[in-house]
Write an enzyme that holds these catalytic residues in place. Structure first.
Site, PDB file in Angstrom:
ATOM      1  N   GLU A 130      39.347  47.168  47.232  1.00 39.92           N
ATOM      2  CA  GLU A 130      40.730  47.036  47.715  1.00 39.92           C
ATOM      3  C   GLU A 130      41.548  48.313  47.566  1.00 39.92           C
ATOM      4  OE1 GLU A 130      39.428  42.827  46.778  1.00 39.92           O
ATOM      5  OE2 GLU A 130      39.104  44.824  45.936  1.00 39.92           O
ATOM      6  N   GLU A 143      35.258  38.224  44.025  1.00 39.01           N
ATOM      7  CA  GLU A 143      36.161  37.340  43.273  1.00 39.01           C
ATOM      8  C   GLU A 143      35.699  35.882  43.346  1.00 39.01           C
ATOM      9  OE1 GLU A 143      40.465  39.529  43.180  1.00 39.01           O
ATOM     10  OE2 GLU A 143      39.704  39.036  45.167  1.00 39.01           O
TER      11      GLU A 143
END
Length: 691
Positions: free
Chosen positions: A125, A105
């Protein structure tokens, strides 16, 4: 900048370097260092571009998971990423090792990305029951396309640098030293006056998805089977749908809502617990991390059957030469033929090249000469599960193997100490219980004998990780941890069908709980004759199973067991089996009754937890979380329920104990007596897995 981020200048380029070993996690001081460093570089008139790089073995490999569930510390990752993305000067990410989770990210907030050849990129995740919570679900589809973003985010699996380049996730694969290549890339961008490419503003790949509305429905259908029972995959899909249908800032809000829902969910709590449990299993209190280990350069496996062949494949897959010994040439050729077919099946699915198949087969040497094990660093015995045979084999091994070799038995139930007594070096003997199919199943139950040396234990644990297993150390008892607990479940499964349930109902209850299959389907898959042979050897009986075996109904391999099987191996409940069960109940004087799903689940799982409590009290397992790792990786316990001991804590040990006592009062069966540890923890209001 901060304790873990430094800034230096290379010409017109400011290089921010993160140094937060071991994996450069996005701890608070890293976020602060990045924020302060970017601000300083933006303010410096002599800086024209910024490179974000990392020291050590990897780029930022994710969030600092120890911060989960704690009050947030400033600055938040969103704030840092917004600052990077809004920078008036180009920001280039220089990636080596892995850019995972929050690390990827960070790169997606940069204007450009450069990676070295070995870099990996992913958003894992989902494996913690979460979704990427810092814009990953909104930015990734804008750069790689919606379909690829769905694959990456819902699987959580990383992609390699060449694939990342092909999909536009990185702009260049660096040749030579990475930081220098990234600085050169940044300098070139400044000289060519390239525009700042903000991923948030890209729309072309989202527009393509808007014209194929069936894309999401098709994807949901394609992953339905492997995501059954999990909550996070559907939330990931919804977040990516928001990226397609909403403006960027609204999509970010939707991502945040979905992330917070998942963070509070029992599934994510279980998956995060399991993440730590798996790492904890590697720690053995009396075997320090610096214990010397044997260097395993050559292995040998005794037996080329299903287990022996599968075990040999693990060594070949890790690049370790392995010799497979069989008694007859026919058995050897048959076993190695199965190994080759397994590899070729993998290659046919595109997961291995033909060259890799030949390379791995080339590492496996078959022989009928027992003396070929003389120079092996580890010998794993995988012969019949009968003590006299095991002891005879170990007496022979002892005479042939070199000093210092690890002598391992793949027994699934037998006493490792008795096997070791057949040798003059019991300190070199250890159990290495692989699970079938051994080339697929991740669990390795390492069984510590009374005299196993610390070096041998440390070697078995390290070797397990090297051959891509999850090793867990256990002590000696019948069935060790997994099979000992499974045995208790099996007893109740048998009683349930005699009292009124049917095999397909019992199996459905466990399937709905999250297991891949129930006990009767599992018996049919493994072969009912296996248990029959063991029972006959021990003088034990199982009325229904014995009757089926006497009829030649051994399960899938004979087309019939508890179920009937067609050409496609699909299981169909069989009225003939129902009649056999009812007849046996009548002969035993049992009045059948309807049994609810809730009772079935409690009677199957509570005895496992109770046995787990005994295993802990006897110190057969080091910690409750080790039992959970064994059950998730060895027996298909759903990871989103954490494992049997974690699950019991969520049920509440007092409620679990009280239900067991109800069963005991109703049946008069001492089987339902709560274990002393369970009694104590329930009385104290504590759990098995509380730190």
């Amino acid at each position: 900048m901060s304790q873990s981020v430094s800034l230096d200048r290379r010409g017109r380029v400011a290089v921010l370097t993160v140094d937060n070993p071991p994996v450069n996690a996005l701890s608070q001081h890293v976020r602060q260092g990045l924020r302060d460093g970017v601000k300083q570089a933006i303010a410096d008139r002599d800086v024209a571009a910024i490179v974000i790089a990392c020291a050590g073995r990897t780029f930022i490999a994710g969030a600092d998971i120890t911060e989960f569930g704690k009050p947030p510390k400033e600055p938040g990752l969103h704030e840092v990423l917004a600052l990077i993305e809004a920078s008036p000067k180009p920001v280039v990410a220089a990636v080596h090792g892995t850019a995972l989770g929050g690390g990827l990210e960070v790169t997606l907030a940069c204007h450009y990305r450069v990676g070295d050849k070995g870099a990996r990129f992913g958003l894992p995740e989902v494996k913690l029951g979460l979704l990427p919570g810092a814009g990953g679900t909104q930015r990734l589809p804008r750069v790689v396309g919606v379909e690829k973003a769905l694959q990456m985010i819902v699987s959580g699996d990383p992609i390699r640098a060449d694939e990342a380049l092909r999909y536009g996730l990185i702009d260049e694969v660096a040749e030579g030293e990475l930081a220098a290549a990234a600085v050169t890339f940044a300098e070139r961008g400044v000289s060519e006056q390239r525009p700042l490419r903000k991923i948030r503003d890209l729309d072309a790949k989202l527009a393509a998805a808007r014209h194929t509305p069936e894309l999401f429905a098709n994807f949901r259908k394609s992953v339905a089977r492997q995501t059954r029972g999990f909550r996070a995959p559907e939330s990931c899909i919804k977040a990516i749908e928001a990226a397609v249908s909403l403006p960027f800032d609204e999509g970010m809000k939707r991502e945040r809502e979905l992330f917070l829902e998942l963070l509070a969910s029992p599934e994510s709590k279980a998956q995060r617990y399991f993440f730590f449990a798996e790492r904890e299993a590697a720690k053995i209190p009396d075997v320090p991390a610096d214990t010397p280990v044997r260097d395993v350069k050559k292995a040998a496996v005794l037996g080329a059957g299903t287990m022996g062949g599968g075990i040999a494949m693990n060594f070949a897959n890790a690049g370790i030469p392995v010799t497979v010994v069989e008694v007859t040439k026919d058995a050897l050729e048959r076993g190695l033929g199965v190994v080759r077919r397994n590899y070729e099946a993998t290659a046919s699915k595109g997961r291995l090249t033909p060259q890799e198949v030949e390379k791995r087969m080339g590492l496996i040497t078959g022989t009928t000469d027992f003396n070929a094990i003389a120079d092996a660093d580890i010998v794993i015995e995988a012969v019949f599960e009968e003590m006299p045979i095991k002891k005879e084999v170990f007496a022979r091994i002892d005479k042939i193997c070199k000093a210092g070799a690890v002598l391992a038995t793949n027994t699934s139930t037998l006493d490792v100490n008795e096997i070791a007594s057949a040798t003059g070096r019991p300190e070199s003997v250890i159990g290495t219980h692989f699970f079938s199919p051994a080339n697929v199943m991740k669990l390795l139950e390492n069984v510590r004998g009374a005299k196993s040396s610390k070096t041998i234990i440390a070697t078995a644990m390290a070797l397990g990780r090297r051959i891509n297993k999850v090793p867990v150390l256990v002590g000696v008892c019948y069935g060790f941890v997994g099979n000992r607990m499974l045995h208790q479940r099996g007893k109740q499964a048998e009683k349930l069908i005699l009292e009124g349930a049917l095999p397909h109902q019992v199996d459905r209850v466990l399937y709905d709980f999250g297991f891949p299959m129930g006990p009767f389907a599992m018996g049919d898959l493994a072969g009912l004759d296996v248990g029959w042979r063991i029972r006959k050897g021990k003088g034990e009986k199982s009325a229904v199973a014995d009757t089926l075996c006497e009829m030649g109904r051994f399960g899938q391999k004979t087309g019939a067991g508890y179920y009937r099987y067609g050409a496609d191996r699909a299981a169909t409940p069989d009225p003939d089996v129902e009649k056999i069960i009812v007849d046996v109940s009548t002969q035993m004087g049992i009045t059948r009754r309807p049994i609810g799903d809730d009772e079935i689940l409690a009677r199957l799982l509570y005895p496992m937890v109770n046995e787990g409590a005994k295993i802990l009290e006897e110190k057969i397992a080091i910690r409750a979380s080790d039992i959970d790792v064994i059950w998730v990786y060895g027996y298909g316990w759903p990871v989103y329920r954490g494992g049997p001991m974690f699950w019991a804590d969520q049920v509440g040990l007092k409620a679990l104990r009280d239900r067991m006592l109800e069963f005991k009062r109703a049946t008069g069966d001492p089987f339902w007596t709560p274990a002393p540890l369970l009694e104590r923890l329930a009385a104290d209001g504590r759990g098995f897995t509380q730190s």
